[in-house]
Scaffold this active site. Structure first.
Site, mmCIF file in Angstrom:
data_model
loop_
_atom_site.group_PDB
_atom_site.id
_atom_site.type_symbol
_atom_site.label_atom_id
_atom_site.label_comp_id
_atom_site.label_asym_id
_atom_site.label_seq_id
_atom_site.Cartn_x
_atom_site.Cartn_y
_atom_site.Cartn_z
ATOM 1 N N HIS A 57 0.693 -1.259 -0.070
ATOM 2 C CA HIS A 57 -0.030 0.052 -0.107
ATOM 3 C C HIS A 57 0.960 1.114 -0.116
ATOM 4 O O HIS A 57 1.751 1.309 0.886
ATOM 5 C CB HIS A 57 -0.797 0.120 1.192
ATOM 6 C CG HIS A 57 -1.932 -0.914 1.055
ATOM 7 N ND1 HIS A 57 -2.299 -1.797 2.271
ATOM 8 C CD2 HIS A 57 -2.636 -1.476 -0.116
ATOM 9 C CE1 HIS A 57 -3.299 -2.758 1.765
ATOM 10 N NE2 HIS A 57 -3.463 -2.577 0.477
ATOM 11 N N GLU B 159 1.494 3.406 2.885
ATOM 12 C CA GLU B 159 1.875 2.490 4.201
ATOM 13 C C GLU B 159 3.451 2.540 4.188
ATOM 14 O O GLU B 159 4.040 1.380 3.607
ATOM 15 C CB GLU B 159 1.174 1.407 4.350
ATOM 16 C CG GLU B 159 -0.263 1.529 4.539
ATOM 17 C CD GLU B 159 -1.153 0.283 4.599
ATOM 18 O OE1 GLU B 159 -0.787 -0.658 4.778
ATOM 19 O OE2 GLU B 159 -2.181 0.260 4.423
ATOM 20 N N HIS C 206 2.938 -3.655 6.554
ATOM 21 C CA HIS C 206 1.843 -2.618 6.213
ATOM 22 C C HIS C 206 1.970 -1.790 7.401
ATOM 23 O O HIS C 206 2.596 -1.824 8.171
ATOM 24 C CB HIS C 206 0.391 -3.330 6.094
ATOM 25 C CG HIS C 206 0.373 -4.061 4.808
ATOM 26 N ND1 HIS C 206 -0.408 -3.525 3.875
ATOM 27 C CD2 HIS C 206 0.783 -5.100 4.212
ATOM 28 C CE1 HIS C 206 -0.441 -4.372 2.882
ATOM 29 N NE2 HIS C 206 0.261 -5.505 3.006
ATOM 30 N N GLU D 227 1.364 -5.411 10.590
ATOM 31 C CA GLU D 227 0.894 -3.770 10.609
ATOM 32 C C GLU D 227 1.775 -3.303 11.505
ATOM 33 O O GLU D 227 1.905 -3.691 12.813
ATOM 34 C CB GLU D 227 -0.382 -4.042 10.883
ATOM 35 C CG GLU D 227 -1.443 -4.370 10.195
ATOM 36 C CD GLU D 227 -1.805 -3.931 9.093
ATOM 37 O OE1 GLU D 227 -1.249 -2.984 8.626
ATOM 38 O OE2 GLU D 227 -2.398 -4.656 7.941
HETATM 39 ZN ZN LIG Z 1 -1.793 -2.077 4.073
#
Ligand SMILES: [Zn+2]
Length: 462
Positions: free
Chosen positions: A85, A88, A216, A308
C-alpha cells in the site's frame, strides 16, 4: 580552546558517520540506497528487479546470500515485501534500514548475522507499489491529509485485493476432497491482475520461498492467514470469523515471534485496538479477499504473515529511528524462524534429484513440495510427526521424525521406482483432517520447473 576544537571535531566526525538514512526515501533515493548497500557488500548482495509498476518504475529486490544469485540446495529462501500500500511507508524504510544493518554487521564480523547470511538466502523488496508511494509522499509534502491517498497502484487498484482468489477453491476442497496445496491459477489470470501483482506472482513461482512477511501500517499487530473468512456474506456484510489454516499453531508462533521481539507489539494495546499477544488471525479481524498472504500459502510453499507496524501510516521522519529500534530484533528473529522443522533432499535410487515431490505430514492437511533442486523445507513446531514423500512413478516413503526446538532436522528421502505391475498405485497414507483420505496432487508441473530453471540461471543486476 582545545576543548572547543575537540567539540568541533567531534561534531564533524558525528556528522560524517551519523546514519543518513533516518528519513523518507523517494524512488530515486531508494534505488540509490539499494545500490549503495550493494556496493558496500558486493560479495553477499545482488540487486535485481522482478518487473515494473504501471508507471514503469522497477520493483527492486536486494538479495543477501553467501552466493548471491544462486540457490544452494538445503538453504532456504525467505522474503520481505514492503510498501504494497503506497501510503503505508514504515515497512519501506525499515527494510532499507535492515539492508544497511545486515551489510554493516556482516562486515563487522557479527557472528549471528554472518551465520544468517551464510545459511539463508534473503530477498528484500522495500516497495511493491512505488507509484502509490510517490503519490502519498507528494501529498505528505504538500500537507494534504487523506487516509487513503497513495494506497492503490496507478490504476487505482488495491494490490492486496488483487491476487487470484484460491480460498474459495480450498474451502471447497477441505469439505469435498481435492488438492490441499499448490492450487492452480485461473487460465486467464494475467488479464485479471495488475502489473505489480503479476510480477510478484511470477516471482513467488520462480523461487522456492519458505517464509515471508508483508509489511503494512495503520495498526500494530502480526496478522496470519487466512485473511478471507470462510463464512459467507450475511445481509451484505462480510462476517468476520476466525478462519485458521491447517498450520494454525505454526502461524501463531511465527506471528508471536515477531510481536514479542518487537518493542511494544506484544503488549496488545496499540492504536486504540487490542490484540492479545499482538497477533490476530486475519479473517477474525476483518475478512479480506484476494490478499497476498493467503495466495502465498495456497499457491506456493511459502508461509507468509502480514505485519501491521505503525498507527500512523506515514510516520514523521523523527519517528523512524525509534521505529527501527523497536523492529530491528523482530525483523532478524523472524528471518531466523525459517530454520526449524524438517528439510532434506528427495532423490531416486540413482541419486537423481526429484523436483515437485510431495511432502505430507500426518495430521496437517497442507503439503509442501520439493524445489527444482530436489530439496524441500517443511516448517514444523517441535513434536513427533509421520512424514511421507511421494512422486509420480515412485513408491511413497514414510518415516517417523521427532523435531526439536532449534535446528531443522535433516530428513532425506530416497524413493524407489514403482514396479509397472504394481498398478493401481499404492495409496498415500492419510494426512487429511478428521481421518479423511484426500487425493493428492502429485503431477509434476513441468512448465513451472522450466520457468524456475530459466529464472535462476539469470544473474547480475537487472
Ligand atoms: Zn496495508
Amino acid at each position: 580552546m582545545s576543548q572547543l576544537v575537540s567539540i568541533f571535531l567531534h561534531l564533524l566526525l558525528f556528522k560524517l558517520v551519523a546514519p543518513v538514512t533516518f528519513r523518507h526515501h523517494r524512488y530515486d533515493d531508494l534505488v540509490r540506497m539499494l545500490y549503495k548497500v550493494h556496493n558496500e557488500c558486493p560479495h553477499i548482495t545482488r540487486v535485481y528487479s522482478i518487473g515494473r509498476s504501471v508507471k514503469g518504475r522497477h520493483l527492486y529486490v536486494l538479495e543477501f546470500s553467501d552466493y548471491p544469485g544462486i540457490h544452494e540446495p538445503l538453504e532456504p529462501e525467505v522474503k520481505y515485501v514492503g510498501n504494497m500500500h503506497g501510503n503505508e511507508v514504515l515497512g519501506r524504510e525499515l527494510l532499507l534500514q535492515l539492508s544497511e544493518f545486515l551489510c554493516e554487521e556482516f562486515r563487522n564480523r557479527n557472528q549471528r548475522i554472518i551465520r544468517l547470511v551464510e545459511d539463508t538466502r534473503i530477498h528484500i523488496m522495500p516497495s511493491m507499489n512505488p507509484d502509490g508511494y510517490e503519490v502519498a509522499a507528494a501529498a505528505q509534502e504538500r500537507d494534504i491529509s487523506g487516509y487513503l491517498v497513495g494506497r492503490n497502484n496507478a490504476n487505482g487498484v488495491d494490490l492486496n485485493r488483487n491476487f487470484p482468489d484460491l480460498n474459495t477453491y480450498i474451502y471447497y476442497n477441505e469439505k469435498n476432497g481435492g488438492p490441499n496445496h499448490h492450487l492452480p491459477l485461473p487460465d486467464n489470470w494475467k488479464s485479471q491482475v495488475e502489473p505489480e501483482t503479476q510480477a510478484v506472482i511470477q516471482w513467488v513461482r520462480s523461487f522456492n520461498f519458505v517464509l515471508s512477511a508483508n509489511l503494512h501500517g495503520g495498526a500494530v499487530v502480526a496478522n496470519y492467514p487466512y485473511d478471507k473468512s470462510l463464512e459467507h456474506r450475511v445481509r451484505g456484510f462480510r462476517r468476520t470469523a476466525n478462519t485458521p489454516t491447517p498450520d494454525d499453531k505454526l502461524f501463531q508462533k511465527l506471528a508471536k515471534v515477531y510481536s514479542y521481539a518487537h518493542g511494544w507489539m506484544h503488549q496488545g494495546w496499540n492504536c486504540g485496538d487490542y490484540f492479545p499477544d499482538g497477533i490476530t488471525n486475519g479473517a477474525s479481524w476483518y475478512s479480506l479477499s484476494k490478499g497476498m498472504q493467503d495466495f502465498n500459502y495456497l499457491h506456493t510453499n511459502c508461509f507468509e504473515i502480514t505485519l501491521e507496524l505503525s498507527c500512523d501510516k506515514f510516520p514523521l521522519q523523527g519517528e523512524l529511528q525509534r521505529e527501527w529500534l523497536g523492529n530491528r530484533e523482530a525483523l532478524i528473529q523472524f528471518l531466523e524462524q525459517v530454520h526449524q522443522g524438517i528439510k532434506g533432499m528427495v532423490r531416486d535410487e540413482n541419486y537423481n534429484n526429484l523436483a515437485d515431490a510431495v511432502i505430507s505430514v500426518s495430521g496437517i492437511n497442507h503439503d509442501v513440495t520439493s524445489g527444482a533442486h530436489g530439496d524441500y523445507f517443511r516448517l514444523l513446531l517441535p513434536g513427533t510427526y509421520t512424514v511421507t514423500a511421494t512422486a509420480p512413478g515412485f513408491d511413497p516413503e514414510t518415516v517417523s521424525v521427532t523435531v526439536g526446538p532449534a535446528e531443522p532436522k535433516l530428513v532425506n528421502f530416497q524413493l524407489k521406482r514403482s514396479t509397472p505391475q504394481a498398478a493401481p498405485k499404492r495409496r498415500i497414507p492419510n494426512s487429511g483432517h478428521r481421518g479423511r483420505v484426500l487425493p493428492k496432487k502429485v503431477q509434476p508441473r513441468a512448465a513451472r520447473k522450466k520457468e524456475m530453471m530459466m529464472k535462476q540461471s539469470q544473474r547480475g543486476p537487472a
